[in-house]
Design an enzyme around this catalytic site. Structure first.
Site, mmCIF file in Angstrom:
data_model
loop_
_atom_site.group_PDB
_atom_site.id
_atom_site.type_symbol
_atom_site.label_atom_id
_atom_site.label_comp_id
_atom_site.label_asym_id
_atom_site.label_seq_id
_atom_site.Cartn_x
_atom_site.Cartn_y
_atom_site.Cartn_z
ATOM 1 N N ARG A 163 -21.076 -31.622 43.216
ATOM 2 C CA ARG A 163 -21.766 -30.783 44.269
ATOM 3 C C ARG A 163 -21.495 -31.650 45.425
ATOM 4 O O ARG A 163 -21.356 -32.987 45.272
ATOM 5 C CB ARG A 163 -23.115 -30.752 44.014
ATOM 6 C CG ARG A 163 -23.906 -30.000 42.760
ATOM 7 C CD ARG A 163 -25.286 -30.068 42.334
ATOM 8 N NE ARG A 163 -25.507 -29.405 41.438
ATOM 9 C CZ ARG A 163 -25.580 -29.819 40.206
ATOM 10 N NH1 ARG A 163 -25.257 -31.019 39.701
ATOM 11 N NH2 ARG A 163 -26.083 -28.801 39.197
ATOM 12 N N LYS A 192 -28.551 -33.089 39.904
ATOM 13 C CA LYS A 192 -29.856 -32.642 40.204
ATOM 14 C C LYS A 192 -31.086 -33.227 38.924
ATOM 15 O O LYS A 192 -30.391 -33.356 37.797
ATOM 16 C CB LYS A 192 -29.969 -30.894 39.816
ATOM 17 C CG LYS A 192 -29.315 -30.306 41.122
ATOM 18 C CD LYS A 192 -29.571 -28.875 41.111
ATOM 19 C CE LYS A 192 -29.058 -28.098 42.068
ATOM 20 N NZ LYS A 192 -29.158 -26.780 42.070
ATOM 21 N N HIS A 196 -19.172 -25.840 48.566
ATOM 22 C CA HIS A 196 -19.412 -25.475 47.370
ATOM 23 C C HIS A 196 -18.264 -24.484 46.809
ATOM 24 O O HIS A 196 -18.400 -24.152 45.420
ATOM 25 C CB HIS A 196 -20.966 -24.562 47.307
ATOM 26 C CG HIS A 196 -21.873 -24.718 46.021
ATOM 27 N ND1 HIS A 196 -22.380 -25.954 45.809
ATOM 28 C CD2 HIS A 196 -22.091 -23.830 45.151
ATOM 29 C CE1 HIS A 196 -22.857 -25.954 44.567
ATOM 30 N NE2 HIS A 196 -22.923 -24.622 44.285
ATOM 31 N N ARG A 204 -16.462 -26.222 44.232
ATOM 32 C CA ARG A 204 -17.115 -26.459 42.850
ATOM 33 C C ARG A 204 -16.931 -24.896 42.218
ATOM 34 O O ARG A 204 -16.675 -24.997 40.971
ATOM 35 C CB ARG A 204 -18.573 -26.692 43.067
ATOM 36 C CG ARG A 204 -19.593 -26.688 41.647
ATOM 37 C CD ARG A 204 -20.747 -27.242 42.173
ATOM 38 N NE ARG A 204 -21.864 -27.099 41.052
ATOM 39 C CZ ARG A 204 -21.909 -28.016 40.038
ATOM 40 N NH1 ARG A 204 -21.276 -29.083 40.000
ATOM 41 N NH2 ARG A 204 -23.148 -27.821 39.323
ATOM 42 N N HIS A 241 -24.883 -28.242 34.786
ATOM 43 C CA HIS A 241 -25.829 -27.516 34.613
ATOM 44 C C HIS A 241 -26.981 -27.573 33.498
ATOM 45 O O HIS A 241 -26.392 -28.048 32.353
ATOM 46 C CB HIS A 241 -25.168 -25.984 34.241
ATOM 47 C CG HIS A 241 -24.405 -25.384 35.680
ATOM 48 N ND1 HIS A 241 -23.197 -24.397 35.448
ATOM 49 C CD2 HIS A 241 -24.147 -25.586 36.802
ATOM 50 C CE1 HIS A 241 -22.956 -24.149 36.579
ATOM 51 N NE2 HIS A 241 -23.536 -24.953 37.545
ATOM 52 N N TYR A 288 -19.328 -17.601 35.433
ATOM 53 C CA TYR A 288 -17.742 -18.009 35.751
ATOM 54 C C TYR A 288 -17.153 -17.138 34.789
ATOM 55 O O TYR A 288 -15.669 -16.845 34.932
ATOM 56 C CB TYR A 288 -17.452 -19.334 35.741
ATOM 57 C CG TYR A 288 -18.168 -20.046 36.690
ATOM 58 C CD1 TYR A 288 -17.611 -19.825 38.047
ATOM 59 C CD2 TYR A 288 -19.259 -20.854 36.678
ATOM 60 C CE1 TYR A 288 -18.338 -20.480 39.127
ATOM 61 C CE2 TYR A 288 -19.962 -21.395 37.668
ATOM 62 C CZ TYR A 288 -19.397 -21.327 39.132
ATOM 63 O OH TYR A 288 -20.195 -21.942 39.924
#
Length: 326
Positions: free
Chosen positions: A171, A195, A268, A271, A294, A303
């Site tokens: 990110r 995150k 982004h 990514r 994730h 994806y």
């Protein structure tokens, strides 16, 4: 629009305190934001996003922040959603708004401020499915070469920046927050904080490693060894201090704008391109999940849909009876 549904335009009823000794709504919101930051340890950006949506909720004309939180009813929440719909807000924005008050009321139920959660019956609005924007290999190659062929800002740094983003799938906030000590001595990998302040290891390919080494040497020439000792950030701006997320976005905008490829992409997109390339080339989706950081496999699985659509597109172009022939 469904008859009698939540988007029916009507004068909303303002709720008021029932005179009890319960917690007022605005205090619940403030306490919940502290909980997100101090207990769940969410990032400042995430907490800020929740705060913006919940602040918007408190500003609704029929919502009284001083009222007892137990006075809130499901119909009040639906009226809020209807108001955003009438203002032509995107479905994704409305669903983020719903997620904010839904989690806030779940917190209030958990700590005993309410006996019944009024948000449980509120459903998300249907949003159009959009696949993430990603670059083709040719587009990636062209963009990564731009700093060398088109000296707009700082060639060595910008080449390393693009190669690292593509090679690792990080990110933009993770790249900005990366310190020199986070990167291994051989530049092949790094520890990044994602995150929820969760650490993970990311890896860099040969092109990225070469570009990173050249950048660090160029940084020594530009600012001297003292800068490496006092400014611990891996990427620095023209003044020798940490390169911010906004700064990275600006750099990419310059190289992908009219001065460069004239094919604008966001940070982004690197990514998305990283993830799509791995899935398309047969990487296990759980490996991709780990590399991207994730928390949910469902986030990564989108994806696989990109991969499928790409294969169909290539089939239609390549097969004699494909549907993309002119």
């Amino acid at each position: 629009m469904e008859a009698g549904g939540i988007f029916e335009k009507r004068a909303p009823e303002t709720f008021r305190s029932d005179g009890g000794n319960g917690k007022c709504l605005s205090d619940c919101v403030s306490e919940y934001l502290v909980y997100l930051r101090s207990v769940l340890v969410l990032s400042d950006n995430t907490v800020s996003a929740y705060g913006n949506d919940l602040g918007q909720f408190l500003e609704m004309p029929w919502i009284d922040g001083k009222a007892d939180v137990r006075s809130v009813r499901t119909e009040h929440l639906r009226q809020c959603i209807g108001e955003l719909s009438r203002k032509k807000r995107a479905a994704s924005s409305i669903n983020r708004f719903i997620a904010a008050f839904r989690s806030m009321f779940a917190y209030c139920r958990k700590v005993g401020y309410i006996d019944v959660n009024p948000a449980l019956a509120v459903k998300s609005v249907k949003a159009p499915k959009r696949l993430p924007r990603f670059m083709t290999q040719a587009e990636v190659d062209e963009l990564c070469a731009q700093p060398s062929v088109n000296e707009i800002l700082w060639e060595k740094r910008d080449r390393a920046l693009f190669e690292m983003m593509y090679s690792s799938g990080c990110r933009v906030s993770e790249i900005s927050g990366m310190s020199l000590s986070d990167v291994s001595p051989d530049f092949s990998q790094a520890v990044v904080t994602g995150k929820g302040r969760k650490d993970r290891i990311v890896y860099f390919g040969d092109d990225a490693v070469k570009a990173m080494r050249e950048y660090i040497e160029d940084r020594k020439v530009r600012f001297g060894m003292l800068n490496l000792q006092t400014e611990k950030s891996f990427f620095v701006n023209q003044n020798g201090t940490r390169l911010s997320v906004r700064g990275i976005s600006y750099i990419l905008a310059r190289y992908s704008g009219e001065e460069g490829t004239n094919h604008h992409v966001s940070p982004h997109a690197f990514r998305h391109t990283f993830a799509t390339a791995l899935v398309t080339n047969g990487a296990d989706v759980r490996l991709v999940q780990e590399l991207l950081g994730h928390s949910s496999i469902s986030t990564t699985q989108r994806y696989t849909h990109i991969s499928t659509e790409k294969m169909i597109e290539l089939y239609n172009k390549a097969h004699p009876h494909g549907g993309d022939k002119k």
